[in-house]
Scaffold this motif. Structure first.
Motif, mmCIF file in Angstrom:
data_model
loop_
_atom_site.group_PDB
_atom_site.id
_atom_site.type_symbol
_atom_site.label_atom_id
_atom_site.label_comp_id
_atom_site.label_asym_id
_atom_site.label_seq_id
_atom_site.Cartn_x
_atom_site.Cartn_y
_atom_site.Cartn_z
ATOM 1 N N ALA A 173 -47.074 66.285 -42.314
ATOM 2 C CA ALA A 173 -45.812 66.791 -42.856
ATOM 3 C C ALA A 173 -45.329 68.030 -42.102
ATOM 4 O O ALA A 173 -44.129 68.210 -41.887
ATOM 5 N N GLY A 174 -46.259 68.921 -41.720
ATOM 6 C CA GLY A 174 -45.868 70.103 -40.972
ATOM 7 C C GLY A 174 -45.235 69.741 -39.639
ATOM 8 O O GLY A 174 -44.275 70.382 -39.197
ATOM 9 N N GLN A 175 -45.766 68.720 -38.986
ATOM 10 C CA GLN A 175 -45.184 68.258 -37.727
ATOM 11 C C GLN A 175 -43.776 67.712 -37.949
ATOM 12 O O GLN A 175 -42.882 67.933 -37.125
ATOM 13 N N ARG A 176 -43.591 67.021 -39.066
ATOM 14 C CA ARG A 176 -42.266 66.453 -39.323
ATOM 15 C C ARG A 176 -41.245 67.555 -39.606
ATOM 16 O O ARG A 176 -40.086 67.453 -39.187
ATOM 17 N N GLN A 177 -41.660 68.627 -40.310
ATOM 18 C CA GLN A 177 -40.737 69.740 -40.523
ATOM 19 C C GLN A 177 -40.338 70.358 -39.178
ATOM 20 O O GLN A 177 -39.167 70.679 -38.953
ATOM 21 N N THR A 178 -41.314 70.522 -38.284
ATOM 22 C CA THR A 178 -41.009 71.074 -36.965
ATOM 23 C C THR A 178 -40.073 70.150 -36.204
ATOM 24 O O THR A 178 -39.134 70.605 -35.536
ATOM 25 N N ALA A 179 -40.321 68.839 -36.298
ATOM 26 C CA ALA A 179 -39.460 67.880 -35.609
ATOM 27 C C ALA A 179 -38.040 67.914 -36.160
ATOM 28 O O ALA A 179 -37.063 67.863 -35.398
ATOM 29 N N PHE A 180 -37.916 67.997 -37.494
ATOM 30 C CA PHE A 180 -36.574 68.057 -38.088
ATOM 31 C C PHE A 180 -35.869 69.358 -37.692
ATOM 32 O O PHE A 180 -34.657 69.374 -37.477
ATOM 33 N N ALA A 181 -36.642 70.449 -37.589
ATOM 34 C CA ALA A 181 -36.043 71.704 -37.137
ATOM 35 C C ALA A 181 -35.588 71.573 -35.684
ATOM 36 O O ALA A 181 -34.510 72.059 -35.317
ATOM 37 N N PHE A 182 -36.407 70.923 -34.858
ATOM 38 C CA PHE A 182 -36.008 70.708 -33.468
ATOM 39 C C PHE A 182 -34.724 69.893 -33.397
ATOM 40 O O PHE A 182 -33.817 70.194 -32.606
ATOM 41 N N GLU A 183 -34.621 68.856 -34.233
ATOM 42 C CA GLU A 183 -33.414 68.035 -34.216
ATOM 43 C C GLU A 183 -32.198 68.831 -34.694
ATOM 44 O O GLU A 183 -31.084 68.613 -34.218
ATOM 45 N N SER A 184 -32.419 69.747 -35.622
ATOM 46 C CA SER A 184 -31.314 70.613 -36.027
ATOM 47 C C SER A 184 -30.880 71.496 -34.864
ATOM 48 O O SER A 184 -29.683 71.729 -34.656
ATOM 49 N N VAL A 185 -31.855 71.978 -34.087
ATOM 50 C CA VAL A 185 -31.522 72.765 -32.898
ATOM 51 C C VAL A 185 -30.740 71.913 -31.902
ATOM 52 O O VAL A 185 -29.771 72.373 -31.294
#
Length: 426
Positions: free
Chosen positions: A141-153
């Protein structure tokens, strides 16, 4: 601590096979998000000298996208991304070029609205497709939060690059150039993504003979995030129109792209930081808090009096954007069945784009009636509306939706079956 160490969670994302290719294609494929609406405003205003008409046509395109993109997403969940994307990209190219042709040729204005709707209807939400690939590929889940943050960037990079590019092309080359550039970028990126079959989530065909599967839209978090995103979308749609008009009133029309880019720069920086943080509290609480912060930040627009003040106000206001979008995506991802994830994420974006529709139309009318400076009231009040809607809907987020994989306050782990499915798909 070195920047390399701080950013290592983002670097680890790209150890996933195929991630660099689908992330790049997804970045190019979503350029229309920041270019088609603004490109339509600049194109139609140049042809008619009417911001109200320009906002209405741009809003029609956005409305059609908001209505059609969840249908594309459902097809993607059922049939896979590859084939559906190819059909969509052909339709987008044909309808977008036809829309451009009728505006430039001075055809009856009803044809502008029809083809604007067709262009929006031919546009799947590429950002949701890429987020679904990350959710499929990452077990933690932590990786997915980072990935979603990257996609927001990535979304914000699109809004850093897109508006200045469209504004410069429309102002210094020819008004159709901005719209055309965004259209071609979207088709190229979407087509490239369609060919990357190894990283796409496996299709989830409809099961016959069993109980009917609920759509992701039937879960409370999706409804709350989509509805509150309406206010965020109105802000976005209104800002495009009002900033263009304000920069023109100030005698510096090319500054409009730079101002819009400042919103995106602020959001980009905040998104990078948010993706690295492991914040306390539930996912629902984070979403509500970020939405309220967005509403408060939007009130800076009430005191805009010049371009020199608008620039820092845009930067500060933009810092509330990415955390709001990332927290909403993380909340939805934690609460819906995997088979409906793309559709659920797309519905939340549909609320956003639906707001863009209303915002563009309201702002165009406000500019014509009040002038550009007073029209900043539209995006400011809309930002406040987004925060209020999140607060009103917060009681619905306390109980996890039936059939969703997570519970309130917990970022869910991947199901035991997920790694097996990934190995089989690979």
């Amino acid at each position: 601590m070195s920047p390399r160490t701080v950013l290592s969670p983002y670097a680890r994302l790209f150890a996933v096979p195929g991630s660099r290719a689908f992330a790049l294609a997804g970045w190019i494929g979503r350029l229309p998000a920041s270019t088609l609406g603004l490109g339509t405003v600049l194109l139609v205003e140049a042809e008619t000298d009417s911001y109200a008409l320009a906002g209405a046509v741009s809003g029609t395109l956005a409305a059609a996208f908001a209505l059609a993109s969840p249908l594309w997403a459902r097809l993607v969940d059922r049939r896979g991304q590859g084939g559906v994307l190819r059909v969509a990209m052909v339709a987008l190219a044909v309808t977008g070029l036809a829309f451009l042709a009728v505006v430039v040729a001075g055809a009856p204005q009803w044809t502008w609205f029809v083809l604007a709707a067709a262009t929006g209807g031919a546009s799947p939400n590429v950002g949701s497709l890429v987020r679904a690939r990350w959710a499929h590929a990452l077990p933690e889940a932590g990786q997915r939060q980072t990935a979603f943050a990257f996609e927001s960037v990535v979304d914000e990079v699109v809004f850093v690059v897109g508006p200045p590019l469209v504004t410069v092309l429309a102002s210094l080359v020819t008004p159709p150039a901005g719209f055309l550039t965004g259209l071609l970028a979207g088709v190229v990126g979407g087509w490239a993504l369609s060919g990357q079959r190894e990283s796409q989530p496996p299709p989830q065909p409809v099961r016959t003979g069993g109980p009917r599967q609920k759509s992701g839209i039937l879960t409370a978090p999706v409804i709350v995030v989509a509805v509150s995103s309406l206010g965020v979308g109105i802000t976005f749609g209104a800002i495009d129109v009002v900033v263009v008009a304000f920069a023109e009133e100030e005698g510096s029309p090319t500054s409009a792209g730079l101002v819009l880019a400042m919103f995106a720069v602020g959001s980009l920086l905040a998104g990078l930081v948010y993706g690295l943080l492991r914040l306390p509290g539930t996912l629902a609480a984070r979403f509500v808090a970020c939405s309220v912060l967005f509403g408060v930040a939007g009130q800076l627009l009430f005191v805009v009096g010049s371009l020199s003040w608008l620039m820092p106000a845009a930067l500060l206001g933009g810092m509330a954007i990415a955390p709001t979008l990332v927290s909403g995506a993380s909340l939805v991802e934690s609460r819906v069945p995997r088979a409906s994830l793309t559709e659920a994420l797309t519905w939340t974006m549909a609320g956003l784009i639906g707001g863009v529709t209303l915002g563009a139309a309201l702002a165009g009318a406000a500019v014509d009636a009040w002038g550009a400076q007073d029209a900043f009231a539209v995006p400011a009040l809309a930002a406040a509306l987004g925060g209020v809607l999140a607060l009103v809907g917060s009681p619905l987020l306390r109980t996890p939706a039936a059939g969703g994989p997570g519970a309130d306050g917990e970022v869910p782990q991947a199901s035991p079956e997920a790694p097996v499915e990934r190995q089989a798909a690979g």
